[in-house]
Design a protein around this motif. Structure first.
Motif, short mmCIF file in Angstrom:
data_model
loop_
_atom_site.label_atom_id
_atom_site.label_comp_id
_atom_site.label_asym_id
_atom_site.label_seq_id
_atom_site.Cartn_x
_atom_site.Cartn_y
_atom_site.Cartn_z
N TRP A 39 0.83 -1.21 0.00
CA TRP A 39 0.00 0.00 0.00
C TRP A 39 0.86 1.26 0.00
CZ3 TRP A 39 -4.64 0.74 -1.58
CH2 TRP A 39 -5.55 -0.29 -1.55
N VAL A 40 2.04 1.19 0.63
CA VAL A 40 2.94 2.35 0.58
C VAL A 40 3.41 2.58 -0.86
CG1 VAL A 40 5.23 3.19 1.26
CG2 VAL A 40 3.68 2.23 2.97
N VAL A 41 3.73 1.51 -1.57
CA VAL A 41 4.14 1.64 -2.98
C VAL A 41 3.00 2.23 -3.80
CG1 VAL A 41 4.76 0.32 -5.05
CG2 VAL A 41 5.86 -0.19 -2.87
N VAL A 42 1.78 1.76 -3.57
CA VAL A 42 0.62 2.30 -4.29
C VAL A 42 0.43 3.77 -3.93
CG1 VAL A 42 -1.89 2.17 -4.47
CG2 VAL A 42 -0.54 0.08 -4.55
N ALA A 43 0.59 4.11 -2.65
CA ALA A 43 0.38 5.49 -2.21
C ALA A 43 1.44 6.43 -2.77
CB ALA A 43 0.38 5.56 -0.69
N VAL A 44 2.65 5.94 -2.97
CA VAL A 44 3.68 6.79 -3.56
C VAL A 44 3.34 7.08 -5.03
CG1 VAL A 44 6.10 6.82 -4.30
CG2 VAL A 44 5.51 6.11 -1.98
N GLY A 45 2.80 6.08 -5.73
CA GLY A 45 2.43 6.27 -7.13
C GLY A 45 1.18 7.12 -7.31
N ASP A 46 0.24 6.99 -6.40
CA ASP A 46 -1.03 7.72 -6.47
C ASP A 46 -1.35 8.23 -5.07
OD1 ASP A 46 -3.52 8.74 -7.17
OD2 ASP A 46 -4.51 6.78 -7.09
N PRO A 47 -0.82 9.39 -4.70
CA PRO A 47 -0.90 9.84 -3.30
C PRO A 47 -2.27 10.37 -2.88
CG PRO A 47 0.25 11.47 -4.60
CD PRO A 47 -0.05 10.31 -5.52
#
Length: 92
Positions: A39-47
């Protein structure tokens, strides 16, 4: 000074203990922390805020599994060493 209480039931697991064995706790904690990292990786890509909230919830869940696993492991080691379960909860 020991008195027998007639209706006393055996002690149950504490409310915070989410696992039965240390192995189960380490596996479940690892899975939850892996999901938090995803989820951190997803959040970095789409904050968007809910991605960060999801990552935080998964991380708290992972820690919620790891802490009892560590405590159970320490208690097992203290019992095996003959020090008793009280030694596992004392401050080092």
């Amino acid at each position: 000074m020991s008195a027998k209480i007639a209706n006393m039931k055996p002690a149950k697991n504490p409310w915070w203990q989410t696992v039965k064995t240390p192995k189960q706790g380490f596996i479940m904690g690892g899975v939850w922390l892996f999901m938090a990292a995803g989820w951190v990786v997803v959040a970095v890509g789409d904050p968007t805020p809910w991605h960060w909230v999801s990552a935080a919830v998964w991380a708290v869940g992972g820690v919620g599994y790891l802490v009892p696993a560590v405590l159970l492991r320490r208690r097992q080691r203290a019992t095996q060493d003959g020090a008793g379960p009280e030694a596992a909860v004392r401050a080092d």
